[in-house]
Design an enzyme around this catalytic site. Structure first.
Site, mmCIF file in Angstrom:
data_model
loop_
_atom_site.group_PDB
_atom_site.id
_atom_site.type_symbol
_atom_site.label_atom_id
_atom_site.label_comp_id
_atom_site.label_asym_id
_atom_site.label_seq_id
_atom_site.Cartn_x
_atom_site.Cartn_y
_atom_site.Cartn_z
ATOM 1 N N GLU A 1 9.159 25.998 -70.259
ATOM 2 C CA GLU A 1 9.956 27.017 -69.585
ATOM 3 C C GLU A 1 9.101 27.952 -68.732
ATOM 4 O O GLU A 1 9.567 28.530 -67.764
ATOM 5 C CB GLU A 1 10.732 27.848 -70.617
ATOM 6 N N ASP B 1 5.516 28.152 -81.166
ATOM 7 C CA ASP B 1 4.656 27.954 -79.996
ATOM 8 C C ASP B 1 3.253 27.488 -80.350
ATOM 9 O O ASP B 1 2.498 27.064 -79.477
ATOM 10 C CB ASP B 1 4.565 29.243 -79.186
#
Length: 388
Positions: free
Chosen positions: A237, A138
């Protein structure tokens, strides 16, 4: 000289290069007589609590060298959030196995665990060197320029988006919506735009750093679709509305209390079909985006291995309470060097994608991000034939 054993553990979701950091740590540990036995915890914190450790010295160098191209976590990982009640068992494990060097390879939640272990050792008077090894696809760890794992995940996102763009252009009968990992930070999804100037179709990109507006989204889809070139939409997401509610919500939380996304790509595809009448299909690489070693970045692999080695070297030198970080220059060419960041500065701290790198339309990525990210991908030949 502090003599004793070493323990390394993995926390959170694996990356394509997490095992490279393990390899770097083990190789470095073998060079220091202070470190006697090199242990790895099976399934991270779970293994520490259970005293389930493996002696990594039992494996041949040939087996260990394979770590550099082995997907997922060779040790096993977990999403166990340690509570105050767990730490006495952690200390008991360290004492039982005479652990004097501890390395935790993970993201911001794992760095919080690492910091608490460091504090536990200080408060109990147990001599222990603690160093965190950064790991997250991430790229949301604070202070460090970037994080091992991100370069490979970014490469996967960039290449996959470019390939999907060619497909969307070759058979432009539906809008293609691809969902990429990133619950709160949109670094990976932003990487889907790295080759946007080579895409033969239109492209829209949506990150969780900005609020999702349904009407603006549908208007943008219709406008881009009208150009007749096909359309690729890439989304994180974790995209959400202005009130903070997720566009797609599974209603489930993980072991760290984070909401698990419920399928943004399918939600948007359904929205497009129901509201505009256009055909749409969703794609979700999901775990493939963090497990694939076929598109591993050689830069990422090298830096991940270096992070493991520097962690061990720093601990042997007497450092404790730090995470290995990276400082970089990109002009006239990319160069990186490691640094040590106090764990308290990265524990649970989250680095979001810079808003100034998002286009004014809220659905594109500015060139500054390409300058930052492309060097992390390593070599990739994106010269495709375009005959139409």
């Amino acid at each position: 000289m502090l003599k004793g054993n070493m323990l390394i553990a993995h926390g959170g979701g694996p990356t394509p290069v997490i095992n490279s950091s393990l390899l770097g740590a083990v190789r470095e540990a073998k060079l220091h007589e202070e470190i006697e036995t090199i242990y790895g915890a099976r399934f991270g914190a779970e293994g520490i609590l259970a005293g389930d450790l493996m002696d990594l010295g039992q494996f041949s160098q040939e087996q260990l060298d394979l770590l550099a191209r082995t997907p997922a976590s060779a040790l096993g990982s977990c999403r166990r959030k340690l509570t105050d009640a767990d730490y006495p068992a952690v200390l008991e494990c360290f004492k039982k196995f005479n652990i004097r060097y501890f390395f935790y390879n993970g993201g911001n939640d794992s760095m919080d665990t690492c910091h608490k272990v460091y504090q536990l050792a200080c408060q109990s008077g147990y001599e222990l060197r603690v160093i965190g090894i950064p790991k997250t696809i991430d790229n949301d760890l604070a202070v460090t320029d970037h994080c091992p794992g991100f370069g490979s995940a970014a490469k996967y996102a960039a290449v996959s988006a470019l390939e999907l763009a060619f497909d969307a252009s070759a058979l432009p009968i539906h809008v293609v919506v691809m969902e990429l990992m990133g619950r709160n930070a949109g670094w990976i999804t932003a990487a889907s735009a790295l080759f946007a100037d080579q895409m033969p179709c239109e492209h829209l990109v949506y990150l969780p750093e900005t609020n999702f507006d349904k009407e603006q989204f549908l208007s943008a889809v219709k406008e881009k679709w009208s150009k007749g070139r096909g359309l690729l939409v890439t989304v994180s997401e974790g995209i959400h509305y202005a009130d903070g509610s997720p566009v797609a919500d599974s209603g489930i939380v993980d072991g760290f209390g984070h909401k698990i996304p419920g399928g943004a790509a399918q939600t948007l595809s359904d929205m497009i079909m129901q509201e505009t009448g256009l055909k749409s299909r969703s794609e979700k690489p999901g775990l493939l985006g963090r497990v694939s070693v076929a598109l591993m970045s050689e830069v990422d692999q090298r830096e991940a291995e270096e992070a493991g080695a520097v962690a061990v070297r720093s601990a042997v030198e007497g450092k404790t309470g730090f995470m290995v970080g990276f400082q970089t220059t990109r002009e006239p060419e990319y160069r990186s060097e490691t640094c040590l960041v106090p764990l308290e500065q990265v524990a649970n701290a989250e680095k979001k994608f810079p808003l100034e790198w998002i286009g004014e339309d809220g659905a594109s990525i500015r060139p500054e991000f390409r300058d930052y990210c492309l060097p992390l991908l390593g070599a990739y030949d994106n010269r495709f034939a375009q005959l139409r």
